[in-house]
Design an enzyme around this catalytic site. Sequence first.
Site, PDB file in Angstrom:
ATOM      1  N   GLN A   1      15.833  12.260 -20.720  1.00  0.00           N
ATOM      2  CA  GLN A   1      16.686  13.298 -20.150  1.00  0.00           C
ATOM      3  C   GLN A   1      18.141  13.172 -20.597  1.00  0.00           C
ATOM      4  O   GLN A   1      18.982  13.953 -20.168  1.00  0.00           O
ATOM      5  CB  GLN A   1      16.580  13.330 -18.629  1.00  0.00           C
ATOM      6  CG  GLN A   1      17.214  12.151 -17.901  1.00  0.00           C
ATOM      7  CD  GLN A   1      16.903  12.198 -16.421  1.00  0.00           C
ATOM      8  OE1 GLN A   1      15.772  12.002 -15.996  1.00  0.00           O
ATOM      9  NE2 GLN A   1      17.918  12.480 -15.614  1.00  0.00           N
TER      10      GLN A   1
ATOM     11  N   HIS B   1      21.076   8.460  -2.162  1.00  0.00           N
ATOM     12  CA  HIS B   1      19.721   8.000  -2.516  1.00  0.00           C
ATOM     13  C   HIS B   1      19.027   7.436  -1.267  1.00  0.00           C
ATOM     14  O   HIS B   1      17.848   7.712  -1.020  1.00  0.00           O
ATOM     15  CB  HIS B   1      19.781   6.888  -3.572  1.00  0.00           C
ATOM     16  CG  HIS B   1      20.348   7.310  -4.897  1.00  0.00           C
ATOM     17  ND1 HIS B   1      21.330   6.594  -5.535  1.00  0.00           N
ATOM     18  CD2 HIS B   1      20.065   8.352  -5.709  1.00  0.00           C
ATOM     19  CE1 HIS B   1      21.641   7.174  -6.689  1.00  0.00           C
ATOM     20  NE2 HIS B   1      20.883   8.247  -6.813  1.00  0.00           N
TER      21      HIS B   1
ATOM     22  N   LYS C   1      22.101  18.403  -4.502  1.00  0.00           N
ATOM     23  CA  LYS C   1      23.267  18.275  -5.381  1.00  0.00           C
ATOM     24  C   LYS C   1      22.892  18.738  -6.785  1.00  0.00           C
ATOM     25  O   LYS C   1      23.665  19.369  -7.479  1.00  0.00           O
ATOM     26  CB  LYS C   1      23.762  16.834  -5.434  1.00  0.00           C
ATOM     27  CG  LYS C   1      25.153  16.785  -6.022  1.00  0.00           C
ATOM     28  CD  LYS C   1      25.532  15.506  -6.685  1.00  0.00           C
ATOM     29  CE  LYS C   1      24.564  15.006  -7.653  1.00  0.00           C
ATOM     30  NZ  LYS C   1      25.097  14.373  -8.836  1.00  0.00           N
ATOM     31  N   ASP C   2      21.657  18.410  -7.200  1.00  0.00           N
ATOM     32  CA  ASP C   2      21.155  18.828  -8.517  1.00  0.00           C
ATOM     33  C   ASP C   2      20.236  20.025  -8.295  1.00  0.00           C
ATOM     34  O   ASP C   2      19.013  19.923  -8.394  1.00  0.00           O
ATOM     35  CB  ASP C   2      20.425  17.656  -9.170  1.00  0.00           C
ATOM     36  CG  ASP C   2      21.327  16.451  -9.312  1.00  0.00           C
ATOM     37  OD1 ASP C   2      22.115  16.419 -10.253  1.00  0.00           O
ATOM     38  OD2 ASP C   2      21.276  15.562  -8.438  1.00  0.00           O
TER      39      ASP C   2
ATOM     40  N   GLN D   1      17.883  21.339 -11.040  1.00  0.00           N
ATOM     41  CA  GLN D   1      16.817  20.344 -11.214  1.00  0.00           C
ATOM     42  C   GLN D   1      15.775  20.472 -10.100  1.00  0.00           C
ATOM     43  O   GLN D   1      14.561  20.457 -10.359  1.00  0.00           O
ATOM     44  CB  GLN D   1      17.445  18.947 -11.190  1.00  0.00           C
ATOM     45  CG  GLN D   1      16.451  17.811 -10.982  1.00  0.00           C
ATOM     46  CD  GLN D   1      17.119  16.450 -11.062  1.00  0.00           C
ATOM     47  OE1 GLN D   1      17.517  16.049 -12.147  1.00  0.00           O
ATOM     48  NE2 GLN D   1      17.236  15.749  -9.954  1.00  0.00           N
TER      49      GLN D   1
HETATM   50  P1  AMP Z   1      19.928  10.315  -9.714  1.00  0.00           P
HETATM   51  O1  AMP Z   1      19.732   8.858  -9.508  1.00  0.00           O
HETATM   52  O2  AMP Z   1      21.348  10.705  -9.933  1.00  0.00           O
HETATM   53  O3  AMP Z   1      18.967  10.889 -10.713  1.00  0.00           O
HETATM   54  O4  AMP Z   1      19.558  11.012  -8.324  1.00  0.00           O
HETATM   55  C1  AMP Z   1      18.333  10.771  -7.700  1.00  0.00           C
HETATM   56  C2  AMP Z   1      18.145  11.753  -6.587  1.00  0.00           C
HETATM   57  O5  AMP Z   1      19.223  11.640  -5.655  1.00  0.00           O
HETATM   58  C3  AMP Z   1      18.119  13.219  -7.050  1.00  0.00           C
HETATM   59  O6  AMP Z   1      17.143  13.921  -6.301  1.00  0.00           O
HETATM   60  C4  AMP Z   1      19.503  13.693  -6.716  1.00  0.00           C
HETATM   61  O7  AMP Z   1      19.593  15.085  -6.484  1.00  0.00           O
HETATM   62  C5  AMP Z   1      19.756  12.932  -5.421  1.00  0.00           C
HETATM   63  N1  AMP Z   1      21.189  12.847  -5.170  1.00  0.00           N
HETATM   64  C6  AMP Z   1      22.130  12.286  -5.977  1.00  0.00           C
HETATM   65  N2  AMP Z   1      23.357  12.459  -5.435  1.00  0.00           N
HETATM   66  C7  AMP Z   1      23.173  13.151  -4.281  1.00  0.00           C
HETATM   67  C8  AMP Z   1      24.042  13.635  -3.254  1.00  0.00           C
HETATM   68  N3  AMP Z   1      25.358  13.462  -3.315  1.00  0.00           N
HETATM   69  N4  AMP Z   1      23.503  14.284  -2.195  1.00  0.00           N
HETATM   70  C9  AMP Z   1      22.159  14.473  -2.127  1.00  0.00           C
HETATM   71  N5  AMP Z   1      21.293  14.044  -3.045  1.00  0.00           N
HETATM   72  C10 AMP Z   1      21.776  13.398  -4.111  1.00  0.00           C
END
Ligand code: AMP
Length: 281
Positions: free
Chosen positions: A60, A36, A152-153, A156
């Site tokens: 979601q 993040h 990673k997503d 999405q």
């Molecule tokens: P989340 O809080 O899990 O919804 O993630 C918020 C953002 O952080 C999203 O754009 C995710 O794709 C990104 N993110 C989470 N984990 C990773 C990771 N390991 N590498 C890169 N981006 C990430």
Amino acid sequence: MKVLKSSKEYSDWLSSLDEKTTIGVAPTMGNIHDAHLSLLAQALKDNDKGVITIFVNPTQFGEDEDFESYPRTLQNDIDKIATLETMGKEIIIFAPKNNDIYPENFNQYIQANEISCDLEGALRPTHFDGVVTVVNRLFDITKPTSAYFGKKDYQQLKLIELMANQYHPKTTIVAMPILREENGLAMSSRNNYLSREQKQEALILKQTLESLKEIIQGTKSLKKVENKINQVLKEDSRFNYLSIKSLHDFKEVKDLNQPVVILGNFQMNQTRLLDNLEVNI
Ligand code: AMP
């Protein structure tokens, strides 16, 4: 650094800015980890202001999912964000309440593009509609010049690109590389649900993606990769899916004369882990 807890506070802050100020936004659900922070660091680097949003989005999550137990760690998150090198720029943490994002009579629900139907969407049928709805709402409030999402997503990311194209064509969507823990596991807030041993065991996901990548690069045969995928899925029921998509439009590929992404979802007890690898052929 400022912490703004309502869209009113945010719009007051916005109206104090020169209209040429560029704003980079990194949307998250909190429980902040280094991946993040990497999105926010890039947002700060590219823009005058860096905004990180923290909101656990109820729409979601499916009915049987971990919405209630999802880690909410705002004070820790603020402390972590405060350690980031800011290059003399201002960071905004936007952490709105639910009724600010979804006020009474909210009617701006958006349906995600059809590429939402398989992979994650097949496991979590309403998930991506919730994702594009909240990101659209967050963009409406935060007014990003650019917005930062992790690869990673991957599914999405593609869906957000499509949504932004339609509803926020002036906002640039920036795709950020996957950050990994020391042992190679893709970072995720849900890794906190795993023991050290489970984290080690979960590496089978990354290793499988790597072996598929080797087959693609070595043989350039779609048939051989598909056979291997089918074999893994048959032998190890912890894989919820393994799939190859076109990097360009996320559709099925008919040959390997194009860049692709190999994606997988691996079940560790109650926790589903995601990972993927791009292959530029
Ligand atoms: P989340 O809080 O899990 O919804 O993630 C918020 C953002 O952080 C999203 O754009 C995710 O794709 C990104 N993110 C989470 N984990 C990773 C990771 N390991 N590498 C890169 N981006 C990430």
